[in-house]
Every structure is written in C-alpha cells, then in structure tokens.
Scaffold this motif. Sequence first.
Motif, PDB file in Angstrom:
ATOM      1  N   THR A 143       7.439  -3.385 -11.728  1.00  0.00           N
ATOM      2  CA  THR A 143       7.968  -2.858 -13.063  1.00  0.00           C
ATOM      3  C   THR A 143       9.115  -2.415 -12.873  1.00  0.00           C
ATOM      4  N   ILE A 144       9.752  -2.204 -11.679  1.00  0.00           N
ATOM      5  CA  ILE A 144      11.136  -1.571 -11.604  1.00  0.00           C
ATOM      6  C   ILE A 144      12.208  -2.656 -12.090  1.00  0.00           C
ATOM      7  N   PRO A 171       3.560  11.010  -9.197  1.00  0.00           N
ATOM      8  CA  PRO A 171       2.939  10.164  -8.491  1.00  0.00           C
ATOM      9  C   PRO A 171       3.896   8.972  -8.191  1.00  0.00           C
ATOM     10  N   PRO A 172       3.742   8.138  -7.185  1.00  0.00           N
ATOM     11  CA  PRO A 172       4.767   7.163  -6.837  1.00  0.00           C
ATOM     12  C   PRO A 172       4.294   6.015  -8.010  1.00  0.00           C
ATOM     13  N   ILE A 173       5.313   5.059  -8.220  1.00  0.00           N
ATOM     14  CA  ILE A 173       5.375   4.058  -9.185  1.00  0.00           C
ATOM     15  C   ILE A 173       4.434   3.105  -8.458  1.00  0.00           C
ATOM     16  N   ALA A 174       3.123   2.793  -9.065  1.00  0.00           N
ATOM     17  CA  ALA A 174       2.200   2.101  -8.622  1.00  0.00           C
ATOM     18  C   ALA A 174       2.498   0.358  -8.429  1.00  0.00           C
ATOM     19  N   GLY A 194       0.621  -3.206   1.354  1.00  0.00           N
ATOM     20  CA  GLY A 194       1.675  -2.982   0.592  1.00  0.00           C
ATOM     21  C   GLY A 194       1.857  -3.881  -0.660  1.00  0.00           C
ATOM     22  N   GLY A 195       0.547  -4.363  -1.243  1.00  0.00           N
ATOM     23  CA  GLY A 195       0.434  -5.291  -2.319  1.00  0.00           C
ATOM     24  C   GLY A 195      -0.541  -6.229  -2.136  1.00  0.00           C
ATOM     25  N   ASN A 246       4.047   6.342  -0.259  1.00  0.00           N
ATOM     26  CA  ASN A 246       3.268   4.982  -0.201  1.00  0.00           C
ATOM     27  C   ASN A 246       4.156   4.009   0.119  1.00  0.00           C
ATOM     28  N   TYR A 247       3.534   2.808   0.930  1.00  0.00           N
ATOM     29  CA  TYR A 247       4.492   1.709   1.445  1.00  0.00           C
ATOM     30  C   TYR A 247       4.165   0.651   0.262  1.00  0.00           C
ATOM     31  N   ARG A 248       4.879   0.286  -0.430  1.00  0.00           N
ATOM     32  CA  ARG A 248       4.759  -0.762  -1.591  1.00  0.00           C
ATOM     33  C   ARG A 248       5.701  -1.830  -1.535  1.00  0.00           C
ATOM     34  N   VAL A 249       5.281  -3.108  -1.665  1.00  0.00           N
ATOM     35  CA  VAL A 249       6.087  -4.279  -1.354  1.00  0.00           C
ATOM     36  C   VAL A 249       6.195  -5.102  -2.517  1.00  0.00           C
TER      37      VAL A 249
END
Length: 590
Positions: free
Chosen positions: A173-174, A166-169, A587-588, A219-222
């Motif tokens: 946290t990165i 799974p992508p990093i939700a 994206g968030g 997923n697009y995540r900002v």
Amino acid sequence: MRVLLIHPNYHSGGAEIAGNWPPAWAAYLAGALKQAGYTDFIFVDAMTNNLSEDEVRAIFEKEKPDLVGATSITPSIYKAERLLQIAKEVNPNIVTILGGIHATFMYQQVLSEAPWVDAIARGEGEAILVNLCRAIEDGTWATDRKSIKGIAFIEDGKIVATPAEPPIADVDTINPDWSILEWDKYIYIPMGVRVAIPNMARGCPFTCSFCSQWKFWRNYRVRDPKKVVDEIETLVRDHKVGFFILADEEPTIHRKKFIQFCEEMERRKLPVLWGINTRVTDILRDEELLPLYRRAGLVHVSLGTEAAAQLKLDLFNKETTIAQNKKAIELLQKNGIVAEAQFIVGLENETAETLEQTYQMAMDWGPDMANWAMYTPWPFSDLFRDLGDKVEIYDFEKYNFVTPIIKPAAMDRAELLDRVMNNYRRFYMRKSLFHYPWIRDKVKRKYMLGCLKAFLKSGFERKFYDLGRVDYWGPQSKKKVDFKFDRNRTAALLPLADDWEAAADKARKARLKAAEKEKANQQPVDEVELEDTADIEAKGIVIPMACGGGKDQLPDEVEETTEAGKKPAAVPMACGGGKEQLAETVGGDD
C-alpha cells in the motif's frame, strides 16, 4: 496546512563520492501525505544543494510552513537539530519534527540537547507524520499529544514516549511520490545517469549485534516483486533514472521473491542497471541463478566480506570463511557482475600487520573494487554497550565510516588512516593500469572506468574519506592530521529499554542466552524462558533470530506457549552463516 521536509547538509566523503543520492525518505513520506489528502508540501535537499544556514533560513521565511520535518542518521544528527532550531527562530509556532534511526533510539539525547524539537517520530514514519498533521490541523496537537502513537516529546520538563505505532502491515500500500525530488541533481558519476534508491523490503529477520535495522523496522516485510518493478519502471519512464540501488540491507534474503523480481526485470527489459548489498552465502547459494541476475540488469554487488583474518570474522559474528569470500567474488566476476569487497578496519586490535593482511587478501581474491571502512559503533546497538570504555569519542558527527572512532592499541588514529590510504592507493593504482582498461565486457569496462573517475574526482577535490577536512596529504602529513573531535561531547544518554524495542531485544537476548548455554553444556537446549512473548506477538512483532537462521525458521518457530510458560529455542547462528536459509514464506504471502 503547509509541510516542509528537509534533508540536513552533511558530508563526509563516504558513499557520496559516487554522486548525489536522492533522499528516498522524503518521497515515501510525501506519498503518505498525498494519500491522506495533504497536497501542500515541499522538500528541501540542503545536502545536495549544499545550503548554508542563512539560505535555509530564507527558505523557511519564504515558504512559511506550519510543520518542518527532518530526518537524521547518526553523523548528521547535529545538523538536523540545528535546522529545526532555525525553523523555531523564524517562527516559534512552527511544529518541528525529527525522525530517522538515530532519533528513534536516542530520543533522550536529542530532546535533552535540542529542546526546540517538538516531537521525535520513532520508527516507520508514514502513519506518524499523517497523524501529526491531523492533530496540528484540528488544533489538538498541544493538548492531546499523548494520544499520538510513535512519538517522544518534552512535557512539563519530562521526556515522554508514547506507545509504538504499528508497522505498516501491507507494504504494497506504500506509494511514494518521487516527483517531490529534483531529479536532475541526482547523478551517479560512474555512469553519468540519474540514480534512485527504491526498496523491496523493510526490516531484516536477523539480529546482528552491530546493526539495528531489525529493531527500527521491527517486522520483516517484503513487497510484491511486480509492484516493485512497476515503481522502477515509473522511475525510468517519468524521471529518466538509469541506475538504481535497492535500499534493502540484503535483498536476496527472501530468495523466492528476489528471483521473481529478477524475472520481472528481465521480462520488461527496462533500460536500467542496478546494484545491491548482500551476503557471501547468498551468492554461493544462488550460483546457478547468477546469469539470470545479470540479465535482469544487476551489475554491481557489494559483499560484506568484512575482514581478512578469520579472527575478525568471528568477532563480527560472521560465519563466512575466507575461502567462501574468494569463491563468491569469482562467481560474480564469471557472470559479468562487479564484485566489491568490504573490509571493516579500525578495531581495538588493529595493527599494521592486520591492515596489510586486508590488502594482501584483496589482491588474492581479486575483487573489482575494495572498500576499507572504519568501524563505526552505532550508539544504539548492543555492540556499542559491549565495547564499554573502548569508546572514547562521543562526537556523533564523526560516526561516518571514514573517521577512526575506536583507537587501536598498537597505533594512533593518524597512522591507521595513513595505512588505509596506502591500501587504497596500491589497490586502485594496479586496477587502473592492469585491470579496468582491459576488461572485455564493454558494459562492465565502462562501468569500472566510471568508478575510477568517481574516485579520482573525489580525491582531486579532497572530499574522499574527508581527507581535506582532517588535513591528510599523504604519509608525510601524518603528524599534522587533526580529526577535529568535539571532546566536549561525553557519554550520551542510552536509549530507554521500552515498548517495541525492548520487546524485540528481549526475545533476541533470550535466544542468545540459550545458545551460550548449549555451547557451555555441549548439549542441545530444549527450551528457554521467553518473558512477555505473548505481548510481543500481540503487538505484531515477529520474534527475530540471529542472522543466518537455523533449522527453525521464521515464522514457524513462533509457537503456542506451553503449560510451563516456555518456548522452543532456535539456536541463533551468526550473520551470513549456516547452510539453512530464510524460509521463503517469510515476509509476505507467495
């Protein structure tokens, strides 16, 4: 256990003419290892240090790693495979891992031609690498590989691909470990300062047929803009970075968070300038905000103008118009921001006339910089399949934006290269004599003269556009040009249509089918069959739209399935087109 990450020694005379770029992937993976409790790791940048195979071999012998991990884009795939082969030659017990976008989608090709690669890490690598390290450390790697998500490997002579990790939700946290890089080696020539490539978002909500970012990241995540600025402040303070480029394909997509990022950059007044790639339509949309962007340190914007002829814009599904391109450049220059126009050349229908059109268009628009890139069809993109037999070169080492992969019907590849070089010569000669020295803005003038220095340096060294290796010395050398294609490489194995790639791809194709039906009938399409959509959502995948959006924005158009098992269809628009923009909530959370 000891982990060694290595970047392949590949050069093509493209973006690297501006300097040595720090491999951000290593910092992000090192950060994940550190967070998981692994501290015995090192990074070897074979590209920046121009290491030979013998030098790499000596490093492996000295460091004695338990795991060697490499990454690769398409043109560096063979170099990456060879590095891991050397690791096995040094010690067959070293576990070899290969990641990156090419290996993710072309794992069949990679494992078939490089069986010494123990595993392919497919997609986002942080969690996969940590899980691999744990399996190796506890001794279950050889017997329980199928339980590790997101990898592909050979078992009993067959290629096995496990379900996707799974992508990093929560991308906040990165926490990259930038200290793993040799910062004195990464200098941005136009400014003579250290350069970094942080990112604000992962993925893209749009689904251009020539691009695979949306497939790779899923997923697009900002990220939280303040946390991104925290990271940049650390780069400036601890590593003396003076320039950075946001790694995002288009950081302005999420307008609200990009504004917050710029406001935070302005507030902190960090001594750093930066650049981005973005869409023409986003610049037009943000006309009133451009002064803020410049105060925040934004000094260089590369625009995907793509082509001079509207025909080509349509071919690339770019719904920006010629007038819009010119207007965006004018707006950037009005606000003291360097405007770079990107032209894609080298398609099958390229002629001497169309290449001249791109030059005349560049002169009419008046961008500060212009870049003519050879069309490069990524082998894992939809457009690659659509091209069919028009692709005759399968030597992926030449898929580098500077080598003509597609041969135009009206000219040979050498003439194409010569005419592109003629555009460069004329454009930058005029800029060096009549433009750059006379720019009133001191910051911009210094920057542009630095860019000119980078061009001249790479030209003198014969590195620009790989000219030295193809034996191009000007118009008189056209008949002697040799692109040195490896003709022994034939049609590559296409990626398997499985797991998360197939799910995202299926949703995109369903939407495109709906758009085609609407166009044919000249009537709106009310609904379209979307098979396995529930499975897509269960895996946490945001159903992608065609680039540019539409009235139905993500994630609002992901609705409950009706009794008929059908879903409302948002008609896809082309990349960069349409009045509608990405919903600010995508994206968030705000």
